[in-house]
Motif scaffolding. Structure first.
Motif, short mmCIF file in Angstrom:
data_model
loop_
_atom_site.label_atom_id
_atom_site.label_comp_id
_atom_site.label_asym_id
_atom_site.label_seq_id
_atom_site.Cartn_x
_atom_site.Cartn_y
_atom_site.Cartn_z
N SER A 184 3.83 -10.89 -9.15
CA SER A 184 4.44 -9.99 -8.18
C SER A 184 4.15 -8.55 -8.56
O SER A 184 3.65 -8.26 -9.63
N GLY A 185 4.47 -7.65 -7.62
CA GLY A 185 4.21 -6.23 -7.83
C GLY A 185 2.90 -5.82 -7.21
O GLY A 185 2.27 -6.56 -6.47
N GLN A 186 2.47 -4.59 -7.53
CA GLN A 186 1.24 -4.08 -6.96
C GLN A 186 0.02 -4.84 -7.47
O GLN A 186 -0.91 -5.11 -6.71
N VAL A 187 0.00 -5.14 -8.75
CA VAL A 187 -1.12 -5.85 -9.33
C VAL A 187 -0.71 -7.30 -9.52
O VAL A 187 0.11 -7.61 -10.38
N VAL B 245 -6.44 -12.18 2.32
CA VAL B 245 -6.72 -10.87 1.70
C VAL B 245 -6.20 -9.76 2.61
O VAL B 245 -5.49 -8.85 2.17
N VAL B 246 -6.52 -9.87 3.90
CA VAL B 246 -6.11 -8.85 4.86
C VAL B 246 -4.60 -8.92 5.13
O VAL B 246 -3.89 -7.91 5.05
N VAL B 247 -4.11 -10.12 5.44
CA VAL B 247 -2.69 -10.28 5.79
C VAL B 247 -1.79 -9.88 4.63
O VAL B 247 -0.85 -9.10 4.80
N ASN B 248 -2.05 -10.40 3.44
CA ASN B 248 -1.20 -10.08 2.30
C ASN B 248 -1.42 -8.66 1.79
O ASN B 248 -0.47 -8.01 1.35
N GLY B 249 -2.66 -8.19 1.86
CA GLY B 249 -2.91 -6.80 1.45
C GLY B 249 -2.06 -5.84 2.26
O GLY B 249 -1.31 -5.02 1.70
N GLU C 8 5.48 -4.00 2.35
CA GLU C 8 6.75 -4.43 1.75
C GLU C 8 7.03 -3.64 0.46
O GLU C 8 8.15 -3.16 0.25
N LEU C 9 6.03 -3.48 -0.38
CA LEU C 9 6.19 -2.72 -1.62
C LEU C 9 6.51 -1.26 -1.33
O LEU C 9 7.33 -0.64 -2.02
N ALA C 10 5.87 -0.72 -0.30
CA ALA C 10 6.12 0.68 0.06
C ALA C 10 7.53 0.87 0.61
O ALA C 10 8.22 1.83 0.24
N LEU C 11 7.96 -0.03 1.47
CA LEU C 11 9.27 0.11 2.11
C LEU C 11 10.44 -0.22 1.17
O LEU C 11 11.46 0.46 1.20
N VAL D 269 -1.64 -1.50 -0.89
CA VAL D 269 -2.50 -2.34 -0.05
C VAL D 269 -3.78 -2.68 -0.81
O VAL D 269 -4.19 -3.84 -0.89
N GLY D 270 -4.40 -1.67 -1.38
CA GLY D 270 -5.67 -1.88 -2.09
C GLY D 270 -5.54 -2.80 -3.29
O GLY D 270 -6.37 -3.70 -3.48
N LEU D 271 -4.50 -2.61 -4.09
CA LEU D 271 -4.33 -3.43 -5.28
C LEU D 271 -3.97 -4.87 -4.95
O LEU D 271 -4.49 -5.81 -5.57
#
Length: 172
Positions: free
Chosen positions: A30-33, A102-106, A112-115, A125-127
């Motif tokens: 979980s998380g960005q990476v 890749v697209v959907v979860n990115g 979700e992480l941003a909000l 998104v990129g990570l």
């Protein structure tokens, strides 16, 4: 619903949860990476409707056990998996199907992480997309190739290809 379909769906759910917990033990679930090795199971959704349901349920359970976001990730994360798995089902067993998660979860997990955690959107998104791409275009590609060459071992019949669509303008 047949017993065989239920058993396959349950197997996908259990495998997804176990592999996510394994990745979580190394801080990669979980998380960005994140490098959820469990995402390598998603190519089964290209050929098996039980995988669409089983992997979605597996995501909900795994997120409930590992996510720092909590209930929001149980709901949103499993919805994102459902969308990606349905797209993969629609595309079928082709390499291009690996791009769907890749697209959907990115985009979805990045938002979700941003909000929820107030992390920057585009880096998130990129990570997330990078982690998804690494898992899907290595382990997922291996799984897709195994399905193509040994699908019968998994009890999976090859899906018939949909008929080619022709434009009504060409039928004059």
């Amino acid at each position: 619903m047949t017993t065989r379909l239920l058993a396959r769906g349950s197997s996908y759910t259990a495998a997804y949860v176990v592999l996510t917990l394994l990745a979580g033990a190394f801080g990669l679930a979980s998380g960005q990476v994140q490098f959820r090795i469990s995402e390598a199971l998603l190519p089964f959704a290209c050929v098996d409707p039980a995988a669409v349901v089983g992997l979605t349920l597996g995501t909900a359970i795994a997120n409930g056990l590992t996510s720092p976001i909590g209930l929001a990730d149980v709901v949103i994360g499993s919805l994102l998996t459902l969308i990606a798995a349905l797209a993969m089902w629609r595309i079928g067993p082709r390499v291009v199907a690996l791009a769907a998660p890749v697209v959907v979860n990115g985009l979805g997990v990045g938002a979700e992480l941003a909000l929820v955690l107030h992390l920057p959107f585009w880096p998130s998104v990129g990570l997330v997309a990078l982690g998804e791409a690494v898992v899907l275009f290595t382990g997922g590609l291996l799984v897709l190739n195994l399905i193509g060459s040994h699908g019968a071992v998994f009890g999976l019949a090859e899906r018939p290809r949909p008929p080619e669509r022709t434009s009504s303008r060409l039928k004059r």
